[in-house]
Design an enzyme around this catalytic site. Structure first.
Site, mmCIF file in Angstrom:
data_model
loop_
_atom_site.group_PDB
_atom_site.id
_atom_site.type_symbol
_atom_site.label_atom_id
_atom_site.label_comp_id
_atom_site.label_asym_id
_atom_site.label_seq_id
_atom_site.Cartn_x
_atom_site.Cartn_y
_atom_site.Cartn_z
ATOM 1 N N ASN A 1 0.725 -1.121 0.035
ATOM 2 C CA ASN A 1 0.000 -0.107 0.050
ATOM 3 C C ASN A 1 1.008 1.190 0.245
ATOM 4 O OD1 ASN A 1 -1.724 2.121 0.566
ATOM 5 N ND2 ASN A 1 -2.282 1.398 2.456
ATOM 6 N N LYS B 1 0.164 4.159 -0.362
ATOM 7 C CA LYS B 1 -0.459 5.412 0.319
ATOM 8 C C LYS B 1 -0.150 6.605 -0.666
ATOM 9 C CE LYS B 1 -0.293 3.382 4.762
ATOM 10 N NZ LYS B 1 -0.193 3.436 6.012
ATOM 11 N N HIS C 1 -9.387 1.415 4.637
ATOM 12 C CA HIS C 1 -8.176 1.589 5.407
ATOM 13 C C HIS C 1 -8.522 2.362 6.595
ATOM 14 C CE1 HIS C 1 -4.159 2.713 6.469
ATOM 15 N NE2 HIS C 1 -3.838 1.587 5.748
ATOM 16 N N GLU D 1 -6.962 4.932 7.639
ATOM 17 C CA GLU D 1 -6.788 6.185 7.184
ATOM 18 C C GLU D 1 -7.872 6.890 6.590
ATOM 19 O OE1 GLU D 1 -2.919 5.671 5.426
ATOM 20 O OE2 GLU D 1 -2.079 5.180 7.328
ATOM 21 N N GLU E 1 -5.578 -4.907 10.431
ATOM 22 C CA GLU E 1 -4.422 -4.027 10.650
ATOM 23 C C GLU E 1 -4.740 -3.098 11.887
ATOM 24 O OE1 GLU E 1 -2.292 -2.539 6.871
ATOM 25 O OE2 GLU E 1 -4.159 -1.282 7.020
ATOM 26 N N GLY F 1 2.459 2.339 10.806
ATOM 27 C CA GLY F 1 3.488 3.398 10.502
ATOM 28 C C GLY F 1 4.286 3.875 12.004
ATOM 29 N N SER G 1 3.316 -2.306 10.235
ATOM 30 C CA SER G 1 4.720 -2.154 10.553
ATOM 31 C C SER G 1 5.426 -3.439 10.246
ATOM 32 C CB SER G 1 5.238 -1.763 12.035
ATOM 33 O OG SER G 1 4.648 -0.510 12.078
HETATM 34 P P1 PGA Z 1 2.883 0.220 7.565
HETATM 35 O O1 PGA Z 1 1.299 0.552 7.056
HETATM 36 O O2 PGA Z 1 3.323 -1.031 6.955
HETATM 37 O O3 PGA Z 1 3.571 1.631 7.497
HETATM 38 O O4 PGA Z 1 2.426 0.111 8.996
HETATM 39 C C1 PGA Z 1 0.371 -0.561 6.769
HETATM 40 C C2 PGA Z 1 -0.902 0.090 6.242
HETATM 41 O O5 PGA Z 1 -1.226 0.983 6.596
HETATM 42 O O6 PGA Z 1 -1.439 -0.595 5.357
#
Ligand code: PGA
Length: 258
Positions: free
Chosen positions: A11, A13, A97, A99, A169, A175, A215
């Site tokens: 992803n 983003k 997601h 976000e 997630e 992140g 992560s």
């Molecule tokens: P990350 O993000 O691997 O940077 O923690 C995962 C995601 O949001 O899909």
């Protein structure tokens, strides 16, 4: 161990120009070639989808969008539709997601409409579910995650939902460099599979790929992917460089072969 083919999805983003997206996709495609023991998908920004689709031609790497609207066309300024995603060369779309839920007003009801629209167009929905730190600390993890799952699949049957991919997630792990412990992640993944079985039947539940996200890195991928119900990874930060993403892909292929 399982007949579910592992899936490693990146992803990206809100990152990468068209040229950067093509360079990254090209490096991943060179590694994957015409296929590995796991499926591999990349999710660039919408403005890079068509160009990345060209880069990926002839490789087994799949292409994902990061969001869609549920209508095909019409007066919906700023939106993209499943038909346009297909036209751009996508096979997958990330939905719900955290976000998008947190910053862009994505609701369970919207997620469900998007899932249904994607399935009609034979696009694979990668539906994200996950709890916040407060919810985890309040002991609400399973209520939140299983509730999101039930809402996303409400009114759809196992036949329609056959291609569905779920991504667990935990928001506190996205992140942050804080990964869920493999056993803790497995506990939630096991509960997700049990809920899927309760909702739409065991044989479908046993075929659904449930990815872990939050992560994921080369250093923790093998341990996470060794869990019985973790069928792959949805990777953010570490999917932005081929030198981090490729070892995670290789961990996915090892899961398939174990
Ligand atoms: P990350 O993000 O691997 O940077 O923690 C995962 C995601 O949001 O899909």
């Amino acid at each position: 161990m399982t007949s579910r083919k592992p899936l490693i999805a990146g992803n990206w983003k809100l990152n990468n120009t068209v040229a950067e997206s093509q360079a990254l996709a090209g490096a991943i495609a060179a590694h994957v070639g015409d296929g590995l023991a796991c499926d591999v998908v990349v999710g660039p920004v919408a403005t890079s989808l068509t160009a990345v689709a060209q880069t990926l031609q002839g490789s087994a790497v799949g292409l994902s969008a990061q969001n869609t609207h549920w209508e095909d066309s019409g007066a919906f300024t700023g939106e993209l539709s499943p038909t346009l995603l297909l036209d751009a060369g996508c096979g997958y779309c990330i939905i719900g997601h955290s976000e998008r839920r947190q910053f862009f007003g994505e609701t369970d009801a919207g997620v469900r409409k998007k899932v249904a629209a994607l399935l009609v167009h034979k696009l694979v929905p990668i539906v994200c579910v996950g709890e916040s730190l407060e919810q985890r600390e309040a002991g609400q993890t399973l209520d939140v995650v299983l509730g999101q799952l039930e809402a996303a699949t409400d009114g759809l049957d196992a036949v329609a939902l056959a291609p569905l991919v779920v991504a667990y997630e935990p928001i506190w792990a996205i992140g942050t460099g804080r990964t869920a412990k493999a056993e803790d992640a497995q506990e939630v993944h096991g509960a997700i599979r049990a809920k899927l079985a309760e909702l739409k039947g065991e044989s479908w539940a046993n075929s659904v790929r449930v990815l872990y996200g939050g992560s994921v890195k080369p250093a923790n991928a093998d341990e996470l992917l060794a869990q019985p119900d973790i069928d792959g990874a949805l990777v953010g930060g570490a999917s932005l460089s081929a030198s981090d993403f490729i070892p995670i892909i290789d961990a996915g292929a090892r899961r398939a072969e174990s």
